[in-house]
Design a protein around this motif. Structure first.
Motif, PDB file in Angstrom:
ATOM      1  N   LYS A   1       7.082 -11.030   2.706  1.00 16.96           N
ATOM      2  CA  LYS A   1       6.218 -10.793   3.415  1.00 16.96           C
ATOM      3  C   LYS A   1       7.099 -10.248   4.554  1.00 16.96           C
ATOM      4  O   LYS A   1       6.508  -9.307   5.320  1.00 16.96           O
ATOM      5  N   ASP A   2       8.237 -10.311   4.635  1.00 12.42           N
ATOM      6  CA  ASP A   2       9.187  -9.508   5.774  1.00 12.42           C
ATOM      7  C   ASP A   2       9.026  -7.921   5.789  1.00 12.42           C
ATOM      8  O   ASP A   2       8.563  -7.400   6.788  1.00 12.42           O
ATOM      9  N   LEU A   3       9.157  -7.459   4.800  1.00 14.06           N
ATOM     10  CA  LEU A   3       9.304  -5.981   4.502  1.00 14.06           C
ATOM     11  C   LEU A   3       7.778  -5.605   4.705  1.00 14.06           C
ATOM     12  O   LEU A   3       7.529  -4.457   5.267  1.00 14.06           O
ATOM     13  N   ASN A   4       6.614  -6.279   4.082  1.00 14.49           N
ATOM     14  CA  ASN A   4       5.333  -5.848   4.411  1.00 14.49           C
ATOM     15  C   ASN A   4       4.867  -5.680   5.777  1.00 14.49           C
ATOM     16  O   ASN A   4       4.446  -4.924   6.272  1.00 14.49           O
ATOM     17  N   ASP A   5       5.390  -6.855   6.447  1.00 10.34           N
ATOM     18  CA  ASP A   5       5.010  -6.974   8.054  1.00 10.34           C
ATOM     19  C   ASP A   5       5.677  -5.929   8.911  1.00 10.34           C
ATOM     20  O   ASP A   5       4.993  -5.256   9.613  1.00 10.34           O
ATOM     21  N   ARG A   6       6.894  -5.712   8.393  1.00 11.61           N
ATOM     22  CA  ARG A   6       7.755  -4.452   9.187  1.00 11.61           C
ATOM     23  C   ARG A   6       7.221  -3.012   8.886  1.00 11.61           C
ATOM     24  O   ARG A   6       6.877  -2.315   9.794  1.00 11.61           O
ATOM     25  N   MET A   7       6.819  -2.729   7.850  1.00  7.08           N
ATOM     26  CA  MET A   7       6.046  -1.765   7.417  1.00  7.08           C
ATOM     27  C   MET A   7       4.614  -1.548   7.945  1.00  7.08           C
ATOM     28  O   MET A   7       4.581  -0.110   8.311  1.00  7.08           O
ATOM     29  N   ASN A   8       4.071  -2.748   7.904  1.00  7.60           N
ATOM     30  CA  ASN A   8       2.590  -2.183   8.679  1.00  7.60           C
ATOM     31  C   ASN A   8       2.720  -2.243  10.085  1.00  7.60           C
ATOM     32  O   ASN A   8       2.140  -1.463  10.697  1.00  7.60           O
ATOM     33  N   LYS A   9       3.810  -2.838  10.668  1.00  4.81           N
ATOM     34  CA  LYS A   9       4.144  -2.457  12.173  1.00  4.81           C
ATOM     35  C   LYS A   9       4.284  -1.107  12.379  1.00  4.81           C
ATOM     36  O   LYS A   9       3.880  -0.494  13.530  1.00  4.81           O
ATOM     37  N   LEU A  10       5.305  -0.589  11.754  1.00  2.00           N
ATOM     38  CA  LEU A  10       5.635   0.595  12.030  1.00  2.00           C
ATOM     39  C   LEU A  10       4.732   1.615  11.496  1.00  2.00           C
ATOM     40  O   LEU A  10       4.300   2.766  12.287  1.00  2.00           O
ATOM     41  N   ASN A  11       3.696   1.555  10.602  1.00  6.13           N
ATOM     42  CA  ASN A  11       2.465   2.258  10.201  1.00  6.13           C
ATOM     43  C   ASN A  11       1.441   2.336  11.355  1.00  6.13           C
ATOM     44  O   ASN A  11       1.220   3.590  11.842  1.00  6.13           O
ATOM     45  N   ASN A  12       1.317   1.173  11.757  1.00  2.00           N
ATOM     46  CA  ASN A  12       0.462   1.189  13.286  1.00  2.00           C
ATOM     47  C   ASN A  12       0.969   1.888  14.217  1.00  2.00           C
ATOM     48  O   ASN A  12       0.277   2.648  14.996  1.00  2.00           O
ATOM     49  N   ASN A  13       2.040   1.931  14.363  1.00  2.00           N
ATOM     50  CA  ASN A  13       2.751   2.521  15.679  1.00  2.00           C
ATOM     51  C   ASN A  13       2.747   4.164  15.414  1.00  2.00           C
ATOM     52  O   ASN A  13       2.823   4.989  16.297  1.00  2.00           O
ATOM     53  N   ALA A  14       2.855   4.400  14.136  1.00  2.00           N
ATOM     54  CA  ALA A  14       3.001   6.042  13.691  1.00  2.00           C
ATOM     55  C   ALA A  14       1.667   6.439  13.625  1.00  2.00           C
ATOM     56  O   ALA A  14       1.617   7.581  12.762  1.00  2.00           O
ATOM     57  N   ASN A  15       0.334   5.942  13.898  1.00  2.00           N
ATOM     58  CA  ASN A  15      -0.805   6.426  13.827  1.00  2.00           C
ATOM     59  C   ASN A  15      -1.134   6.516  12.159  1.00  2.00           C
ATOM     60  O   ASN A  15      -1.589   7.600  11.565  1.00  2.00           O
ATOM     61  N   PHE A  16      -0.543   5.594  11.415  1.00  2.00           N
ATOM     62  CA  PHE A  16      -0.780   5.416  10.117  1.00  2.00           C
ATOM     63  C   PHE A  16      -0.108   6.566   9.403  1.00  2.00           C
ATOM     64  O   PHE A  16      -0.333   6.697   7.950  1.00  2.00           O
ATOM     65  N   GLU A  17       0.945   7.320   9.927  1.00  2.00           N
ATOM     66  CA  GLU A  17       1.801   8.366   9.091  1.00  2.00           C
ATOM     67  C   GLU A  17       2.913   7.729   8.305  1.00  2.00           C
ATOM     68  O   GLU A  17       3.246   8.281   7.167  1.00  2.00           O
ATOM     69  N   PHE A  18       3.417   6.509   8.497  1.00  2.00           N
ATOM     70  CA  PHE A  18       4.724   5.796   7.937  1.00  2.00           C
ATOM     71  C   PHE A  18       4.482   5.810   6.536  1.00  2.00           C
ATOM     72  O   PHE A  18       5.484   6.334   5.718  1.00  2.00           O
TER      73      PHE A  18
ATOM     74  N   ASP B   1       0.914  -1.317   0.099  1.00  2.00           N
ATOM     75  CA  ASP B   1      -0.038   0.184  -0.065  1.00  2.00           C
ATOM     76  C   ASP B   1       0.625   1.253   0.056  1.00  2.00           C
ATOM     77  O   ASP B   1       0.324   2.468   0.704  1.00  2.00           O
ATOM     78  N   THR B   2       2.047   1.158  -0.597  1.00  2.00           N
ATOM     79  CA  THR B   2       2.813   2.368  -0.793  1.00  2.00           C
ATOM     80  C   THR B   2       3.002   2.817  -2.202  1.00  2.00           C
ATOM     81  O   THR B   2       3.781   3.714  -2.594  1.00  2.00           O
ATOM     82  N   MET B   3       2.331   2.169  -3.218  1.00  2.00           N
ATOM     83  CA  MET B   3       2.394   2.801  -4.713  1.00  2.00           C
ATOM     84  C   MET B   3       1.580   4.018  -4.786  1.00  2.00           C
ATOM     85  O   MET B   3       0.463   4.341  -3.807  1.00  2.00           O
TER      86      MET B   3
ATOM     87  N   VAL C   1      12.588   8.781  16.672  1.00  2.00           N
ATOM     88  CA  VAL C   1      11.340   9.646  15.767  1.00  2.00           C
ATOM     89  C   VAL C   1      10.428  10.287  16.648  1.00  2.00           C
ATOM     90  O   VAL C   1       9.818   9.531  17.324  1.00  2.00           O
ATOM     91  N   HIS C   2      10.417  11.640  16.685  1.00  2.00           N
ATOM     92  CA  HIS C   2       9.619  12.333  17.254  1.00  2.00           C
ATOM     93  C   HIS C   2       8.870  13.233  16.398  1.00  2.00           C
ATOM     94  O   HIS C   2       9.451  14.449  16.338  1.00  2.00           O
ATOM     95  N   CYS C   3       7.804  12.885  15.902  1.00  2.00           N
ATOM     96  CA  CYS C   3       7.270  13.899  14.953  1.00  2.00           C
ATOM     97  C   CYS C   3       5.604  14.009  15.144  1.00  2.00           C
ATOM     98  O   CYS C   3       5.042  12.998  15.687  1.00  2.00           O
ATOM     99  N   ASN C   4       5.151  15.218  14.839  1.00  2.00           N
ATOM    100  CA  ASN C   4       3.989  15.627  15.390  1.00  2.00           C
ATOM    101  C   ASN C   4       2.814  15.587  14.126  1.00  2.00           C
ATOM    102  O   ASN C   4       1.823  15.344  14.364  1.00  2.00           O
ATOM    103  N   ASN C   5       3.694  15.824  12.812  1.00  2.00           N
ATOM    104  CA  ASN C   5       2.578  16.005  11.876  1.00  2.00           C
ATOM    105  C   ASN C   5       3.618  15.609  10.623  1.00  2.00           C
ATOM    106  O   ASN C   5       4.719  15.001  10.556  1.00  2.00           O
ATOM    107  N   MET C   6       3.006  15.371   9.341  1.00  2.00           N
ATOM    108  CA  MET C   6       3.605  15.088   7.985  1.00  2.00           C
ATOM    109  C   MET C   6       4.979  16.056   7.785  1.00  2.00           C
ATOM    110  O   MET C   6       5.916  15.736   7.200  1.00  2.00           O
ATOM    111  N   PHE C   7       4.754  17.515   8.123  1.00  2.00           N
ATOM    112  CA  PHE C   7       5.788  18.380   7.926  1.00  2.00           C
ATOM    113  C   PHE C   7       7.183  17.649   8.889  1.00  2.00           C
ATOM    114  O   PHE C   7       8.361  17.767   8.407  1.00  2.00           O
TER     115      PHE C   7
END
Length: 270
Positions: free
Chosen positions: A153-170, A62-64, A207-213
């Protein structure tokens, strides 16, 4: 009054593959999988049976980004043959090329190692032959003569985990950096390795980010340390970092319109 974060958020909604475009892609995926089933494992076409037909790559992660902004966006389809391990990758590629020419006679079909490419009107497919060994490990074509181990599947799983932890911003960040790579970096980063690099950095750096900027600032900081950079890429990254710093300074002084204009020089309007 628009802010940089508001501008990036609006732009990201346009980069995303959705609506009619996603429906057309899904229809094409369903059609090609069905046709593979009709063609392979049959005496009139090809007796070699397919045991798996799996979408992988950026579409599965889901990064296309939309083909409107990246005409080289494609769908990676792994074709796992029951007996591919008994043949060279080139032999399996020939099977797939014959299939593509049979079912898509009016489309451009070509070999681009280690894949067979089918360029349809709405999307491009890359067909990748593969096999599983007795332990279930997956191997794909490395070149015309050799197979290589893979675990998509490895990269998919890692990216999904990061995305969930980053409030779907990653993943949203990944899409916007890919947009920059296409439009401003002349595709000098290969898409897969860019995604992998950002994933590794997101996993291992603070990583300490509050928004997309904030995320954009974080990404270009780490892109500046990417070991594949040459002087041209480094120059583009330095320019991007200078425009981000300029925009940050404008926002500190409540000059939001000028901040957005600075960011548009590296992340232009869609």
């Amino acid at each position: 009054m628009a802010t940089v974060n508001g501008y990036l958020t609006s732009l990201l909604s346009d980069l995303y593959v959705n609506g009619t475009e996603r429906e057309k892609i899904k229809t094409s995926i369903d059609a090609i999988k069905t046709r593979l089933g009709w063609y392979f494992g049959t005496p009139e076409h090809n007796i070699h049976e397919i045991i798996e037909k799996d979408i992988f790559g950026s579409y599965s992660r889901d990064t296309m980004i939309s083909r409107k902004y990246d005409e080289e966006s494609d769908i990676d389809l792994m074709i796992v043959f029951e007996d591919a391990k008994d043949y060279t990758p080139q032999t399996c590629l020939n099977w797939l090329k014959n299939f593509a020419e049979y079912w898509y006679p009016n489309s451009l079909v070509k070999q681009s190692l280690p894949t067979i490419v089918i360029e349809l009107q709405n999307i491009k497919f890359e067909l990748v032959p593969a096999y599983r060994n007795e332990y279930g490990n997956l191997y794909i074509a490395k070149d015309s003569s050799n197979w290589q181990y893979t675990n998509p599947k490895d990269l998919n799983d890692r990216m999904n985990k990061l995305n969930n932890n980053a409030n779907f911003e990653f993943k949203r960040l990944v899409r916007i950096i890919k947009y920059w790579n296409v439009g401003k970096n002349y595709r000098r980063y290969k898409s897969y390795f860019l995604e992998k690099y950002l994933t590794e950095k997101f996993e291992t750096s603070y990583v300490h980010c509050n928004n997309m900027f904030d995320y954009l600032d974080w990404a270009f900081y780490h892109l500046g340390n990417y070991d594949v950079n040459d002087e041209y890429i480094s120059g583009r990254i330095s320019y991007a970092k200078s425009k981000i710093a300029e925009a940050q300074n404008y926002e500190k002084n409540y000059n939001f319109d000028s901040a957005v204009e600075s960011i548009k020089k590296i992340i232009p309007e869609t």
